[in-house]
Design an enzyme around this catalytic site. Structure first.
Site, short mmCIF file in Angstrom:
data_model
loop_
_atom_site.label_atom_id
_atom_site.label_comp_id
_atom_site.label_asym_id
_atom_site.label_seq_id
_atom_site.Cartn_x
_atom_site.Cartn_y
_atom_site.Cartn_z
N HIS A 1 -4.03 1.04 11.83
CA HIS A 1 -3.81 -0.22 12.53
C HIS A 1 -5.16 -0.84 12.88
CE1 HIS A 1 -2.48 -3.30 15.06
NE2 HIS A 1 -2.10 -2.64 16.13
N HIS B 1 0.83 -1.22 0.00
CA HIS B 1 0.00 0.00 0.00
C HIS B 1 0.86 1.27 0.00
CE1 HIS B 1 -3.90 -2.07 0.90
NE2 HIS B 1 -3.09 -2.95 1.45
N ASN C 1 -10.37 -2.87 2.40
CA ASN C 1 -10.05 -2.87 0.98
C ASN C 1 -11.32 -2.65 0.17
OD1 ASN C 1 -7.28 -3.34 1.17
ND2 ASN C 1 -7.49 -5.57 1.01
N TYR D 1 0.90 -4.15 12.20
CA TYR D 1 0.84 -2.72 11.85
C TYR D 1 1.69 -1.84 12.76
CZ TYR D 1 -2.57 -3.85 8.30
OH TYR D 1 -3.18 -4.36 7.18
FE1 HDD Z 1 -2.53 -4.78 5.49
C1 HDD Z 1 -1.11 -1.74 5.13
C2 HDD Z 1 -5.51 -3.53 4.30
C3 HDD Z 1 -3.86 -7.97 5.46
C4 HDD Z 1 0.24 -5.94 6.99
N1 HDD Z 1 -3.17 -2.99 4.83
C5 HDD Z 1 -2.44 -1.85 4.77
C6 HDD Z 1 -3.25 -0.77 4.27
C7 HDD Z 1 -4.49 -1.28 4.04
C8 HDD Z 1 -4.44 -2.68 4.39
C9 HDD Z 1 -5.69 -0.53 3.50
C10 HDD Z 1 -2.77 0.65 4.02
C11 HDD Z 1 -3.07 1.54 5.18
C12 HDD Z 1 -2.66 2.95 4.83
O1 HDD Z 1 -3.33 3.55 3.97
O2 HDD Z 1 -1.68 3.42 5.40
N2 HDD Z 1 -4.30 -5.59 4.92
C13 HDD Z 1 -5.42 -4.89 4.55
C14 HDD Z 1 -6.54 -5.82 4.47
C15 HDD Z 1 -6.07 -7.05 4.77
C16 HDD Z 1 -4.67 -6.92 5.07
C17 HDD Z 1 -7.96 -5.40 4.11
C18 HDD Z 1 -6.80 -8.37 4.83
C19 HDD Z 1 -8.04 -8.48 5.10
N3 HDD Z 1 -1.91 -6.62 6.07
C20 HDD Z 1 -2.62 -7.79 6.02
C21 HDD Z 1 -1.88 -8.85 6.68
C22 HDD Z 1 -0.71 -8.26 7.13
C23 HDD Z 1 -0.75 -6.87 6.74
C24 HDD Z 1 -2.34 -10.28 6.82
C25 HDD Z 1 0.42 -8.88 7.89
C26 HDD Z 1 0.36 -9.92 8.65
N4 HDD Z 1 -0.71 -3.98 5.91
C27 HDD Z 1 0.25 -4.64 6.58
C28 HDD Z 1 1.45 -3.76 6.90
C29 HDD Z 1 0.99 -2.38 6.32
C30 HDD Z 1 -0.37 -2.71 5.72
C31 HDD Z 1 2.76 -4.28 6.46
C32 HDD Z 1 1.93 -1.66 5.38
C33 HDD Z 1 1.97 -0.23 5.85
C34 HDD Z 1 1.26 -0.23 7.10
O3 HDD Z 1 0.79 -1.47 7.38
O4 HDD Z 1 1.07 0.73 7.83
O5 HDD Z 1 1.65 -3.70 8.27
#
Ligand code: HDD
Length: 717
Positions: free
Chosen positions: A348, A84, A157, A371
């Protein structure tokens, strides 16, 4: 803040001294407010020249002004989000329209009309920060509610399900879809071997894959896509009674997509397409709006669904559990500074408030760790909650202290609990029923590292999604699979995917396989591979119309119409139609071979907004071409004008061709005497028909795209 309340009583003398010093300082710096200074406040003598030993001599290390400026610049970048990374965001509010007292004690969901400030960030998942907006991808839809009880983040999402069932697989999924590690290619695309290799071995991704290959993954605008909380969460009311809840955002402008060819072209012509669309709509005062809806289920209802609510690869069709509208989200203010707000915002799923709780969905459980952890490296330490965009609307008090980039100056000697030295007003926990109370779920099970057998149905909802699509949408899905798999170099990977697809739908699998130079799909071979599960839930429904994008929207609000004007154009009919479009909420822009003005048939000068080069057809929703023999002749001879019309035709957009301009259609291979194709309005300059033409054209634009339009293959655009 901890210090402000504990020390409140003792502020007097020291506080007075500080404020009188501040006043003296303000008086002594009056008149200097607009001067450039260093970060320490030293006024700059010059911002163009470094300090040198003589005008032609070497620069001096002593130049602290130069060093400070360059040092700051050298560290301007922070790590982009690991997923993202590319996004855009806006401020706004959430207004409650239906109280949820019965289901949750969350303060912001109690009183109709109450407004909660929000910050919403939309994003793509795969591409890096500088990638294009319109790539085929899932879109993030993350909402931060600044409630009076703390920040609540709904980090969802635009697709209601996910690829995998357990967070353990998330790093593998992301590694597989990101550019390949040996050559960092391709950027922002799933169309490569490692993604499809992984997916072929993970049949649990079948449902999400159908959404990713559908038009949902190429939205026309952030303002025209749905949002989903994806996981099942829990609402808990004041009596401690829990209900399962699923969250839905429904866009006021309907859900709409681009054509795939169009999305790819926009990626080159205007990589900022979506962020610009959002920004400009808010600047114009066309505030994007969504309705928040919830699906509420008690444990009995959940048990009868036929699948496990904890499985994030499943959705609950709204035809089975209706969505209750509860509020509206309005985005009405663009950020002031992209970095400080959009880049530094830290969402988060674990930011919840009393009355909203988690479930044991193993994907959600892993997210609850990820997060905060990712912010530590992205935002450089544990104090990111102090950044202005992340600060809550309510005070916070605790004894967490120090760390990188601490901004708060805690004044007390007390940084522990319990204590007596805190001047009698020490902070303590709420020992009663207040505060965040986790749902007291019964748990008495062996510790295991295994998947629940209730997660074993990998195909039935993929089939449901497929069955719910219109004929045109099905064609788009087939074409998307063909495109992606044609980019996969290893034939065995293509084969494994179509073998899996045979468990979704036999025709789909066959059609996808046809141009790929592989054997026909073999469902039995797929069933013999690791990870495959036989289980299939009893069909809940044959099809769920809500999963299609074709059944919604009848507005042309904020749609962009290109008016192609050649020298000698007749303005009569065009003016009437243009006014009707504007009255219905669309914008019209004149596109011509050059800027300045173009002469009409009556000698009137028509101001030009854009040229064919700087604003191609893919930037518009519809095309209007005024009549006039000379203008039609000029446009027909102009390759760019012809391409503009043919391309809009090929992308199934509404077209209105007046009088002589209809000859442009023949250049698309449509015979003169053939009935007009779907979405093409043919008009005369006749005054009596103008209003009817305008209405027909408005209705054609409101349909968004005429996907069923025939003869597209022969159009050279
Ligand atoms: Fe995630 C970012 C949505 C599964 C780990 N995720 C992130 C963002 C969104 C989502 C919208 C961007 C937030 C922003 O605008 O800053 N993610 C989802 C959805 C998931 C999902 C809807 C499943 C239903 N994500 C998911 C899993 C993991 C992560 C299973 C890890 C175990 N996601 C992250 C992250 C991010 C992230 C690496 C990257 C930047 C951040 O968090 O702040 O932690």
């Amino acid at each position: 803040m901890a210090s402000s309340r504990t020390e409140g009583a003792r502020k007097s003398k020291a506080g007075d001294a500080v404020s009188s010093r501040q006043k003296q300082l303000e008086a002594s710096t009056q008149g200097l407010e607009n001067l450039l200074t260093t970060n320490q406040g030293v006024v700059l003598p010059d911002n163009h020249n470094s300090l040198k030993a003589g005008v032609r001599g070497p620069s001096l290390l002593e130049d602290f002004i130069l060093r400070e400026k360059i040092t700051h610049f050298d560290h301007e970048r922070i790590p982009e989000r690991v997923v993202h990374a590319r996004g855009a965001a806006a401020h706004g509010y959430f207004e409650l329209t239906r109280p949820l007292v019965e289901y949750t004690k969350a303060d912001f969901l109690q009183e109709v009309g109450s407004r909660t400030p929000v910050f919403v960030r939309f994003s793509t998942v795969v591409g890096s920060r500088g990638s294009a907006d319109t790539v085929r991808d899932v879109r993030g839809f993350a909402v931060k509610f600044y409630t009076r009880e703390g920040n609540y983040d709904l980090v969802g999402n635009n697709i209601p399900v996910f690829f995998i069932q357990d967070a353990m697989k998330f790093p593998d999924l992301v590694h597989a879809i990101k550019p390949e590690p040996h050559n960092e290619m391709p950027q922002a695309s799933s169309a490569h071997d490692t993604f499809w290799d992984f997916i072929a071995l993970m049949p649990e991704s079948s449902h999400m894959l159908m959404w990713l290959m559908s038009d949902r993954a190429i939205p026309r605008s952030y303002r025209m896509m749905e949002g989903f909380g994806v996981h099942t969460f829990r609402f808990i009311n004041a009596r401690g009674v829990a209900h399962f809840v699923k969250f839905h955002w429904k866009p006021k402008l309907g859900k709409h997509a681009l054509a795939w060819d169009e999305a790819q072209k926009i990626a080159g012509k205007d990589p900022d397409y979506h962020r610009k669309d959002l920004w400009e709509a808010i600047e114009r005062g066309d505030f994007p709006e969504w309705e928040l809806g919830v699906q509420l289920m008690d444990a009995d209802r959940a048990a009868k669904l036929g699948f496990d609510l904890l499985d994030p690869t499943k959705l609950v069709p709204e035809e089975i559990v209706p969505i209750t509208p509860v509020g509206r989200l309005v985005l009405n203010r663009n950020p002031d500074n992209f970095f400080s707000e959009v880049e530094q915002v830290a969402f988060h799923p674990g930011h919840v408030v009393p009355g909203i709780d988690f479930t044991n969905d193993p994907l959600l459980q892993g997210r609850l760790f990820s997060y905060t952890d990712t912010q530590l490296s992205r935002l450089g330490g544990p104090n990111f909650h102090e950044l202005p965009i992340n600060r809550g609307a309510c005070p916070f008090h605790n004894f967490q202290r120090d760390g990188m980039h601490r901004m708060l100056i805690n004044k007390s000697r007390v940084s522990y609990e319990p204590n007596t030295l805190g001047n009698g007003s020490e902070f303590r926990v709420d020992g009663g029923e207040g505060g965040f109370q986790s749902f007291a779920e019964e748990m008495e099970s062996p510790k295991v590292r295994r998947r629940s057998p209730t997660f074993d149905d990998h195909f039935s909802q993929a089939t449901l999604f497929w069955n719910s699509q219109s004929a045109a949408e099905k064609e788009h899905i087939i074409a998307a699979f063909q495109f992606e798999l044609s980019k996969v170099e290893i034939p065995a990977i293509r084969q494994r995917i179509v073998d899996n697809l045979a468990h979704v739908d036999a025709r789909l699998a066959r059609k996808v396989a046809e141009p790929l130079g592989i054997a026909p799909p073999d469902a039995r071979a797929a069933a013999g591979r690791p990870g495959f599960r036989e289980q299939r839930a009893k069909a809940l429904l044959e099809a769920a119309p809500s999963l299609s994008m074709e059944t919604n929207g009848n507005t042309i609000l904020t749609r962009k119409v290109a008016v192609l004007v050649g020298a000698g154009a007749e303005l009569g009919a065009y003016k009437v139609i243009q006014q009707a479009l504007i009255d219905a909420g669309a914008t019209c822009k004149v596109v011509a071979p050059h800027l300045g003005t173009v002469s009409s048939s009556s000698g009137q000068q028509v101001p030009v907004d854009y040229t064919f080069q700087n604003m191609p057809s893919v930037m518009f929703d519809a095309v209007l071409v005024p009549g006039g023999a000379a203008a039609a002749e000029a446009l027909a001879k102009n390759g760019d004008a012809v391409h503009f019309v043919l391309e809009a035709f090929k992308h199934c957009k509404a077209l209105c061709l007046i009088g002589e301009s209809q000859r442009l259609l023949q250049l698309a291979g449509i015979p003169e005497d053939a009935p007009p194709p779907a979405g093409v309005v043919l008009a005369t300059n006749e005054p009596t028909t103008r209003l009817q033409t305008a209405q027909d054209f408005i209705a054609a634009i409101a349909r968004h795209r005429h996907w069923s339009r025939a003869m597209l293959e022969q159009v050279p655009a």
